[in-house]
Design a protein around this motif. Structure first.
Motif, short mmCIF file in Angstrom:
data_model
loop_
_atom_site.label_atom_id
_atom_site.label_comp_id
_atom_site.label_asym_id
_atom_site.label_seq_id
_atom_site.Cartn_x
_atom_site.Cartn_y
_atom_site.Cartn_z
N ASN A 296 -4.23 6.74 -9.09
CA ASN A 296 -4.18 8.01 -8.35
C ASN A 296 -5.58 8.65 -8.26
N GLU A 297 -6.38 8.48 -9.29
CA GLU A 297 -7.75 9.02 -9.24
C GLU A 297 -8.59 8.21 -8.24
N ARG A 298 -8.39 6.90 -8.21
CA ARG A 298 -9.11 6.04 -7.25
C ARG A 298 -8.79 6.48 -5.82
N ARG A 299 -7.51 6.73 -5.55
CA ARG A 299 -7.11 7.18 -4.21
C ARG A 299 -7.77 8.52 -3.87
N SER A 300 -7.78 9.42 -4.84
CA SER A 300 -8.38 10.74 -4.63
C SER A 300 -9.88 10.63 -4.36
N GLU B 13 -10.59 9.20 -0.89
CA GLU B 13 -10.38 10.22 0.15
C GLU B 13 -11.54 11.23 0.14
N GLN B 14 -11.98 11.60 -1.05
CA GLN B 14 -13.07 12.56 -1.20
C GLN B 14 -14.35 12.09 -0.52
N VAL B 15 -14.68 10.80 -0.66
CA VAL B 15 -15.93 10.29 -0.10
C VAL B 15 -15.76 9.63 1.26
N GLY B 16 -14.51 9.54 1.72
CA GLY B 16 -14.26 9.02 3.06
C GLY B 16 -14.36 7.52 3.21
N ILE B 17 -13.87 6.78 2.20
CA ILE B 17 -13.81 5.33 2.34
C ILE B 17 -12.38 4.86 2.11
N ASN B 18 -12.09 3.68 2.59
CA ASN B 18 -10.76 3.11 2.46
C ASN B 18 -10.46 2.82 0.99
N LEU C 32 -12.34 0.29 -1.78
CA LEU C 32 -12.86 0.75 -3.07
C LEU C 32 -12.26 -0.07 -4.20
N TYR C 33 -10.97 -0.32 -4.15
CA TYR C 33 -10.30 -1.15 -5.16
C TYR C 33 -10.94 -2.53 -5.24
N GLN C 34 -11.18 -3.15 -4.08
CA GLN C 34 -11.79 -4.49 -4.06
C GLN C 34 -13.19 -4.47 -4.67
N CYS C 35 -13.94 -3.43 -4.40
CA CYS C 35 -15.29 -3.32 -4.97
C CYS C 35 -15.23 -3.10 -6.48
N ARG D 211 -24.55 6.52 -2.09
CA ARG D 211 -23.84 7.70 -1.60
C ARG D 211 -22.60 7.98 -2.45
N LEU D 212 -21.85 6.94 -2.76
CA LEU D 212 -20.64 7.07 -3.58
C LEU D 212 -20.99 7.64 -4.96
#
Length: 95
Positions: A31-35, A38-43, A47-50, A64-65
């Motif tokens: 849930n934090e990863r999703r948040s 969304e906060q930084v504007g990436i899918n 992000l999970y894959q990275c 930037r992240l």
């Protein structure tokens, strides 16, 4: 064999809370990863894959992240395969 290994370390009857172990020893819940995504504007899946080392984020996107999350996610986490060659100055931070 895989199921036996999985159930030995992750009992199937245990509550299912998924937490990723991140380098260096940081954890982030789904849930934090999703948040954060969304906060930084990436899918979120990108992000999970990275974060799991399946892909490396571009250097500019990783910086930037790191800045936009105030270091909660850093370059080493999202560029696991390439950060050493992109930012060799970070190697001394690791020691």
């Amino acid at each position: 064999m895989a199921r036996k290994y999985f159930s030995k370390y992750f009992p199937l009857d245990a509550p299912s809370i998924i937490v990723l172990e991140l380098w260096p020893m940081k954890t982030i819940a789904a849930n934090e990863r999703r948040s954060l995504a969304e906060q930084v504007g990436i899918n979120e899946q990108y992000l999970y894959q990275c974060l799991t080392g399946r892909r490396d984020m571009s250097a500019t996107e990783a910086v930037r992240l790191e800045q936009e999350t105030n270091g909660r996610l850093d370059r080493k986490m999202v560029c696991q395969g390439s950060w050493r060659s992109i930012w060799p100055e970070l190697l001394k931070d690791q020691a």
